[in-house]
Design an enzyme around this catalytic site. Structure first.
Site, PDB file in Angstrom:
ATOM      1  CB  ILE A 685       7.190  19.532 -61.918  1.00  0.00           C
ATOM      2  CG1 ILE A 685       7.024  20.089 -60.499  1.00  0.00           C
ATOM      3  CG2 ILE A 685       7.262  18.031 -61.916  1.00  0.00           C
ATOM      4  CD1 ILE A 685       5.732  19.631 -59.830  1.00  0.00           C
ATOM      5  N   GLY A 686       9.075  22.475 -62.276  1.00  0.00           N
ATOM      6  CA  GLY A 686       8.903  23.906 -62.475  1.00  0.00           C
ATOM      7  C   GLY A 686      10.024  24.693 -61.846  1.00  0.00           C
ATOM      8  CB  ALA A 689      10.566  34.755 -58.966  1.00  0.00           C
ATOM      9  CB  SER A 690      10.650  31.926 -54.794  1.00  0.00           C
ATOM     10  OG  SER A 690       9.652  31.044 -55.250  1.00  0.00           O
ATOM     11  N   GLY A 691      12.471  29.710 -56.626  1.00  0.00           N
ATOM     12  CA  GLY A 691      13.173  28.443 -56.534  1.00  0.00           C
ATOM     13  C   GLY A 691      12.643  27.407 -57.498  1.00  0.00           C
ATOM     14  CE  LYS A 692      16.839  24.106 -60.892  1.00  0.00           C
ATOM     15  NZ  LYS A 692      17.874  23.090 -61.227  1.00  0.00           N
ATOM     16  CB  VAL A 693       8.299  23.299 -58.003  1.00  0.00           C
ATOM     17  CG1 VAL A 693       7.227  22.413 -57.384  1.00  0.00           C
ATOM     18  CG2 VAL A 693       8.119  24.743 -57.549  1.00  0.00           C
ATOM     19  CE  LYS A 707       7.510  27.884 -53.709  1.00  0.00           C
ATOM     20  NZ  LYS A 707       6.932  29.174 -53.253  1.00  0.00           N
ATOM     21  CG  ASP A 813       2.703  37.325 -56.874  1.00  0.00           C
ATOM     22  OD1 ASP A 813       2.271  37.975 -57.855  1.00  0.00           O
ATOM     23  OD2 ASP A 813       3.664  36.537 -56.954  1.00  0.00           O
TER      24      ASP A 813
END
Length: 990
Positions: A685-686, A689-693, A707, A813
């Protein structure tokens, strides 16, 4: 004759002869060509005129008709400095304040030989200050503040003999503050604050500035003592040496400043006693020596001055408060919190002065509260936290209708509270916690229609809770635990639709829990433990979607546990020690929830020790069932082990996931297998910068978000946080979210770790991120009430991180994409991959090795100091507020080289509020939107010290929504600042 008449007629009808544009106009057009002008501010600059004297921003000398001034503030002009302006021979004033002039300032700026006033502040100029700039012989006022100038201050400034105003604050200047600046005897203003200078002393040459009226050296890394030469500055009105590392005593020479109005010495390392003879300072209105190491007593003569503000908090002052302070006829604010003052407050304090605010918290004061504090009828804030005040609350305070904030907690007050005191109409915070107060809660509390927070726990209040509580429509928090309240919980409490926290534990309340509590849609905590409540648990509790804490233990509740409790996402559930019976709801029928139900003899379920022991007749039958169950379990486990072995072997061959570590932070109803099996591309679903969700649907109907961090850390093509190692991303998220429990912080259910990848399992937020919703095709769904709710929710989450976590947490952030929305559009702060734990709010900031954050949200000081504190989060949150109000991205090509903050300020100044707010919003909310916008601008102030704390932001947001809040509009335009008052209760635990 006829031909002559025709010739005259043609001359009469022909257009008048137009003269060509003069040379000065041509210079101005050349300057215009070098600038970007997105708002067409220079549209009137054209070659159809013969003179530029009527052009926008241009004025000419009436006698010579030569250009003498070019004034173009806040015009959104961008590009390098327009050097052609310096060819105007009579130019004496050049002001380009608050534009986007960039690049370096060229050396030929010194060609402006007749300049008297040069203002290039609030632009994007970089590089060193030109050496030849001070050589302009006529220059009187120079303002280069709010840029990015670097390097040392040029030595040529020391040769200036006409400069009267030098403003270089808020740049990147380094090196020591040069002593030659203090030889410019003509200076009236010297403002060097907020530059990263090397540690340096205040030169003794300071005394040479005999014409100086304003000296601002805040945050300049000053060390050593304040020089005695200060006494020679007879015209000085404002002295600000705050936020440095100055040491030693405050020199007695300060008492010789005959014209001084304001002295700011806070946040240094000054020691010793306050100087004597301060009564000489007859013009002094504000004196702030807080956050130092001062000792001794407060001189009586200081209290006899016509001060508007006296701040001495967070020192080591000892002794009593002199009675002479009560004789000050102009005293309207007394703040002495965080000291070691003792004795009694003067009995006549407030009798002869218009006292508005008094805060003497965290001292050792004793005796009774003076009865004349509201003698002039204007007292607004009465803050006496953590002292030893005794006796009764004065009856005179019950007549003080101006009071809005009362905090008397942790004292030794006793007796009945005056009846009228309960019903003060303007009070929004009434805090009486931790005293020995007794008697009933008066029915006159219905008059306190502004009351938002009522804290009366740990006293000896008795009698019933009045029905009149139901009329307090603004009540958000009611904490009345540890008293002797009796009777039933009034049914009228269901009218409190804003209620977020209700704690009436440890009283003697009886009867049923009232029906209709489904109206408490905003309730986050319900604690009715240790009373004498009876009847059944209402199934309506299951409809309270934001409820996090439910404690009904230690009562006499009976009947079955409502199945609807499964609909809640609780961090704490305690129904122990009641008379409940029947079966447990399936979600709670596991060992993790055992302690939530103990002490209920009639409660049955699958948990051991909760059900009554069975008779011997059934013992054989039960053993048979247990044996069958054990054999089946063994077979099942063998199958699972085999499956896992094959599954792991398969994944290892595919270089996939091999889970070797499982860590949970909440009671779970799923296992790692439920997660692993759903990590396929169809469920993505997304990606960031840090990974896939991934969105994972579990067998029990629940949904979670997973995540999966990129292998090896942050994606190589992402520049946002490329220097953050992958283990920091994972460990920061785990260590931060694993210990946080708050309704506005996204929950981390558990985490998985292996050699190949790392997984983080969160609660699923069905409405995605605020950024996607606000800037996507569904942006029209967010009307103003919903945007306001999201703003307040996110602010409360950040306030929890800054003020309620020990030690505090800085997110680093904050942005709209990291604010997630649940099914009810409740907002929760997410993504703690770069969050940092710091030593304490308002303490020395922690230095980071890299910049973290996202473009458009990073606070201006963060880019060059790499110092972490809560103020950087507050700036980023201010940008989010501006996003919600304007509907615009923080960085947009339409802004040119500006960003959202500058665009809002410029547009407000030039076009007004109507051209700033999102056109999708209903104009009926214009006033409230304006107030929220003010708060956003305050949060994005370029100077960190001017940004409010998150706790104060939450309070301002709550106040901004009330109908009786005064508008901050002035002359048809919105002021970019919103007044706020810091106090000792910011940073203390409520």
């Amino acid at each position: 004759m006829l031909g002559l008449l025709l010739l005259l007629l043609l001359l009469f009808l022909s257009p008048p002869f137009s003269l060509p544009l003069n040379q000065e106009g041509l210079y101005l057009l050349r300057a215009k060509r070098g600038l970007s002008d997105p708002t067409q501010s220079l549209a009137s600059w054209n070659d159809r005129d013969d003179t530029p004297c009527h052009w926008f921003g241009v004025s000419c000398d009436p006698s010579t008709r030569l250009v003498d001034s070019v004034d173009l503030p806040s015009s959104q002009l961008a590009g390098p400095f327009p050097s052609f302006l310096c060819r105007l021979p009579s130019l004496s004033r050049l002001a380009l304040f608050n534009n986007s002039i960039n690049s370096s300032l060229p050396a030929d700026v010194s060609a402006c030989q007749n300049l008297r006033h040069l203002n290039l502040s609030q632009n994007f100029l970089v590089g060193p200050i030109p050496d030849r700039l001070p050589g302009i012989p006529t220059l009187r006022e120079l303002d280069l503040s709010g840029n990015n100038f670097s390097g040392e201050i040029p030595a040529s400034f020391g040769e200036s003999r006409s400069l009267e105003s030098l403003l270089l604050y808020d740049n990147l200047l380094d090196g020591e503050i040069p002593s030659f600046l203090f030889n410019i005897s003509t200076l009236r203003e010297l403002l060097l604050a907020y530059n990263p200078f090397s540690p340096s002393r205040i030169p003794s040459e300071l005394g040479n500035l005999t014409s100086l009226e304003n000296l601002w050296l805040t945050g300049c890394n000053l060390v050593g003592e304040i020089p005695p030469a200060l006494s020679r500055l007879s015209k000085l009105k404002n002295l600000d040496l705050s936020m440095n590392r100055l040491s030693g005593a405050i020199p007695s020479s300060i008492t010789q400043l005959k014209s001084i109005i304001q002295v700011e010495l806070y946040n240094n390392s000054l020691s010793g006693e306050l100087p004597k003879k301060m009564s000489n300072l007859t013009t002094l209105r504000r004196f702030d020596a807080s956050m130092n190491q001062l000792t001794g007593t407060i001189p009586e003569e200081l209290c006899e001055l016509p001060l508007e503000s006296l701040n001495l908090f967070d020192n080591r002052l000892e002794g009593t408060l002199p009675a002479s302070i009560a004789r000050s006829p102009n005293l309207y604010e007394l703040k002495l919190f965080n000291n070691k003052l003792t004795g009694e407050l003067p009995s006549r304090l407030g009798e002869n002065s218009p006292l508005q605010r008094i805060d003497v918290s965290y001292n050792g004061f004793s005796g009774e509260i003076p009865g004349n504090l509201c003698g002039k009828g204007v007292l607004e804030d009465l803050i006496l936290i953590c002292n030893s005040f005794s006796g009764k609350i004065p009856a005179s305070l019950g007549k003080c209708r101006s009071l809005s904030r009362v905090r008397l907690k942790h004292n030794k007050l006793s007796g009945n509270v005056p009846e009228q005191f309960w019903g003060l109409p303007r009070v929004y915070l009434l805090d009486l916690d931790g005293n020995k107060l007794s008697g009933p809660i008066s029915s006159k509390i219905s008059g306190a229609y502004n009351l938002s927070t009522l804290l009366i726990s740990k006293n000896q209040f008795s009698g019933p809770i009045p029905d009149e509580f139901g009329s307090l429509g603004n009540l958000v928090e009611f904490i009345g635990s540890d008293n002797m309240l009796t009777g039933q919980i009034p049914a009228s409490l269901i009218n409190l639709s804003q209620l977020g926290r209700l704690d009436l534990s440890a009283n003697e309340l009886s009867g049923d829990i009232p029906e209709g509590i489904k109206a408490w849609k905003k309730l986050n905590e319900l604690n009715l433990a240790n009373n004498k409540l009876s009847g059944e648990i209402p199934n309506e509790i299951g409809s309270l979607t934001v409820l996090n804490y439910l404690d009904l233990s230690g009562n006499s509740l009976s009947g079955e546990i409502p199945i609807e409790l499964q609909d809640l996402k609780l961090n704490l559930l305690n129904l122990s020690n009641n008379r409940l019976s029947g079966n447990l709801p399936p979600l709670y029928a596991n060992e993790n929830y055992k302690n939530s139900f103990v002490g209920n003899p009639g409660l049955c379920g699958d948990l051991p020790d909760l059900c009554p022991r069975v008779g011997s007749k059934d013992l054989k039958y039960i053993w048979l069932l247990r044996t069958i169950f054990i054999l089946a379990a063994i077979v099942f486990l063998v199958g699972i082990v085999g499956f896992l072995w094959k599954y792991q072997t398969f994944k290892k061959n595919k270089k996939g996931i091999t889970i070797s570590k499982w860590r949970s932070f909440h009671k779970l109803s799923f296992s790692e297998l439920d997660i692993v099996q759903c990590l396929n591309e169809d469920n993505v679903i997304g990606s960031g910068a840090s990974g896939k969700v991934y969105k994972v649907g579990l067998g029990n109907g629940e949904e979670v978000a997973v995540k999966k961090l990129w292998r090896g850390g942050i994606k190589k093509d992402d520049q946002q946080r490329s220097a953050e190692p992958e283990k920091d991303e994972f460990e920061a998220e785990v260590e931060t979210l694993g210990k946080i429990r708050h309704k506005n912080i996204v929950r981390l259910w558990c985490c998985y770790s292996s050699g190949d990848c790392k997984l983080l399992v969160y609660e699923y937020m069905p409405n995605g991120s605020l950024g996607d919703l606000l800037h996507g095709s569904k942006g029209g769904m967010l009307d103003w009430p919903m945007r306001y709710k999201i703003t307040l929710d996110a602010a409360e989450g950040l306030s929890y991180l800054h003020h309620d976590c020990v030690p505090p947490i800085v997110h680093r952030d904050v942005k709209s994409n990291n604010i997630l929305l649940d099914g009810e559009f409740g907002a929760k702060v997410a993504d703690f991959g770069v969050a940092k734990v710091v030593g304490g709010i308002n303490k020395d900031a922690e230095s980071m090795s890299v910049i973290a954050g996202s473009c458009g949200y990073i606070a201006p000081e963060y880019g060059y100091t790499l110092r972490v504190n809560e103020k950087s989060d507050i700036y980023s949150f201010g940008v989010v507020i501006l996003e919600l109000v304007t509907g615009r991205l923080p960085v947009d090509p339409e802004f040119g080289e500006k960003h959202l903050v500058k665009w809002v300020l410029t547009t407000l100044d030039q076009k007004g509020l109507e051209n700033v707010i999102d056109p999708k919003l209903d104009v009926v909310h214009m006033e409230e939107i304006g107030r929220i916008l003010n708060i956003g601008l305050l949060c994005t102030n370029s100077l960190p010290i001017n940004r409010p704390s998150m706790r104060r932001v939450v309070k301002m947001l709550q106040e901004a929504s009330s109908d009786n809040t005064k508008s901050s509009r002035k002359d048809g335009k919105l002021s970019p600042y919103y007044y706020y008052e810091e106090s000792s209760d910011q940073g203390s635990t409520v």
